[in-house]
Scaffold this active site. Structure first.
Site, mmCIF file in Angstrom:
data_model
loop_
_atom_site.group_PDB
_atom_site.id
_atom_site.type_symbol
_atom_site.label_atom_id
_atom_site.label_comp_id
_atom_site.label_asym_id
_atom_site.label_seq_id
_atom_site.Cartn_x
_atom_site.Cartn_y
_atom_site.Cartn_z
ATOM 1 N N HIS A 265 -12.540 -25.600 -10.185
ATOM 2 C CA HIS A 265 -13.531 -24.586 -10.524
ATOM 3 C C HIS A 265 -13.334 -24.106 -11.964
ATOM 4 O O HIS A 265 -14.280 -24.099 -12.762
ATOM 5 C CB HIS A 265 -13.399 -23.414 -9.550
ATOM 6 N N GLU A 266 -12.112 -23.739 -12.298
ATOM 7 C CA GLU A 266 -11.848 -23.244 -13.649
ATOM 8 C C GLU A 266 -12.007 -24.352 -14.685
ATOM 9 O O GLU A 266 -12.416 -24.095 -15.828
ATOM 10 C CB GLU A 266 -10.450 -22.622 -13.726
ATOM 11 N N HIS A 269 -15.525 -24.485 -15.890
ATOM 12 C CA HIS A 269 -15.741 -23.551 -17.002
ATOM 13 C C HIS A 269 -15.201 -24.144 -18.305
ATOM 14 O O HIS A 269 -15.831 -24.049 -19.364
ATOM 15 C CB HIS A 269 -15.019 -22.228 -16.735
#
Length: 504
Positions: A265-266, A269
């Protein structure tokens, strides 16, 4: 020669540097700082926020923006040229920032750092009453901040605009009403259809998880020469330049998906920030316009890629290989079913892809009520727990697993939560477009060849930074405004495969 525009660029570059320095201090506070450093760090962050804000909203900045606008008027540049977009973005941010007193900016930065420290201590003691004063302080300051703008406007709209420029609560509420109307019956339709999820709770040493996460992040594009991964209490990502990307995750020996999918998920980003065109660095365009578009990428890489059937086929043998025998024989089909099972649960960041949206809807309703004064901080745990029963059918037995699970409000990030679910909706629209553009996507995912998938959003989304709004990007890429239906179609298709049933 564009003298005023170049002078504006130079001034904005210095302001960008100051903001990146603040991000360094924030990152270090959450990863490496010894506990006793917290009071001094709070003061440092407050001072730096004050200096950065004052320099940005100074009369000289406004004069340079006006001069640059005048300078560009006669040049005949297209409306979507980077120079025109840069000056327009500077104007938008300046006009907004000029409404906010420097002392309020400083107070909010101080309260955010103090609140983070209070949140950590209160979580350790499972004591909401110890956290409540910091929470009240942050919401008081958020209301004061929101009141700096149009006195007739909804206070909550003002904080939403910080994370999703141009978005209003009226629009969010309509979208969330439709989303909740789709998710609740979908969850009900799958109730009583058990899926074996024991694989997710296999004992998996943290040392072994570190090897697993490192290998999978390498597939996604993690490059140790410009990326870094650290541990934290609540996962997040930040960057200090396109070549300095910082990820964090949280490891638990009895729940490897937390670290693995949290890191993916990170990394989503991070891929966005690393993909911004280098020439946009140190300008207002060298950042992401909206957290909703940003979240669309983290959710896309975590779920649409990471929990896809094709990727699970690639992931299963690697997951087993790092597990020190705990998951020997794991196959892709079993992993796919386990990581996509619909199981209402307490923790947002551990929620399955289907029920996740209900966690966000709950937070949206509560922070909106706190902003308006309809709900007092002292009544927040009861309101939280009641909605968890109503929306997800689960009972909260500890505030650590309830209202204190997220870091956001402790740091004054009020209005942030809706971007997660709006990001899911954007991801649903983009995923259909990507599938059409990359007809061999499943085959690529099965051999964990993610280069073509990285290249598509880098070309069409990431490189533009803040040059285009979410609405403009959606119009350019999918020819439609923000919609709920594509995300619901995606969920129904995936869950029909997971459960072996037709979901109309």
């Amino acid at each position: 020669m564009q003298h005023a525009t170049e002078q504006l660029r130079e001034r904005l570059a210095e302001i960008s540097d100051l903001e990146r320095i603040r991000q360094v201090l924030n990152w270090e506070q959450s990863t490496m700082m010894p506990p006793r450093g917290a009071p001094a760090r709070a003061r440092q962050l407050a001072t730096l926020a004050n200096i950065t804000h004052e320099r940005f909203v100074a009369a000289e900045t406004g004069e340079l923006i006006a001069a640059a606008e005048q300078e560009l008027t006669g040049l005949g540049l297209p409306a979507d040229s980077l120079t025109v977009r840069l000056v327009a973005q500077a104007r938008r941010l300046y006009d907004k920032g000029a409404h906010v007193p420097a002392e309020l900016v400083k107070a909010r930065a101080q309260a955010a750092a103090d609140g983070y420290r209070a949140w950590l201590a209160a979580r350790a003691a499972d004591d909401f009453s110890a956290y409540a004063p910091a929470l009240e302080r942050n919401f008081d300051l958020a209301r004061e901040y929101a009141s700096c703008f149009d006195a007739q406007a909804d206070l909550y709209d003002a904080v939403l605009d910080d994370y999703m420029p141009g978005m209003t609560d009226a629009t969010v509420s309509v979208l969330f009403d439709e989303l909740r109307g789709e998710l609740v019956p979908l969850v009900d339709a799958l109730a009583g259809r058990p899926i074996d999820t024991a694989v997710q709770r296999a004992r998996y040493s943290i040392a072994a998880q570190r090897g697993l996460v490192a290998e999978v992040l390498g597939w996604l594009g993690f490059d140790a020469s410009s990326w870094r991964l650290d541990d934290t209490a609540h996962p997040f990502q930040t960057s200090f330049s396109v070549s300095d990307i910082r990820l964090t995750t949280r490891f638990e020996a009895d729940y490897f998906p937390g670290a693995l999918y949290g890191a993916m998920h990170e990394c989503g980003h991070g891929l966005y920030e690393a993909g911004i065109a280098p020439e946009l660095e140190r300008t207002p365009l060298g950042q992401i316009y909206s957290l909703a578009m940003n979240e669309s990428q983290s959710r896309l890489w975590e779920n649409m890629v990471g929990r896809s059937r094709a990727f699970c086929d690639a992931l299963a043998p690697v997951l087993a290989g790092h597990s020190e025998g705990a998951l020997d024989g794991l196959d892709g089909a079993s992993l796919f079913r386990a990581v996509n099972a619909v199981q209402p649960s307490l923790i947002r960041i551990e929620a399955d892809e289907t029920t996740y949206g209900l966690h966000v809807v709950l937070r949206h309703e509560l922070e909106r009520a706190l902003m308006s004064g309809e709900l007092e901080v002292s009544d927040l745990p009861e309101a939280w727990n009641s909605r968890m029963r109503d929306y997800l059918g689960v009972t909260v037995r500890s505030d650590v697993q309830g209202v204190m699970q997220d870091v956001h409000w402790s740091e004054g990030l009020i209005g942030y939560f809706p971007s997660y679910a709006i990001g899911n909706l954007i991801a649903g629209q983009l995923w259909e477009r990507i599938a059409a553009a990359l007809p061999d996507l499943d085959a690529q995912l099965r051999r964990h060849d993610l280069r073509p998938l990285r290249e598509w959003p880098t070309e069409h989304i990431y490189r533009h930074g803040s040059a285009f709004s979410d609405a403009e990007l959606l119009s350019r890429l999918v020819g439609a405004p923000l919609q709920v239906a594509p995300f619901v179609r995606y969920l129904r298709g995936k869950l029909g495969d997971v459960y072996g049933i037709e979901l109309a």
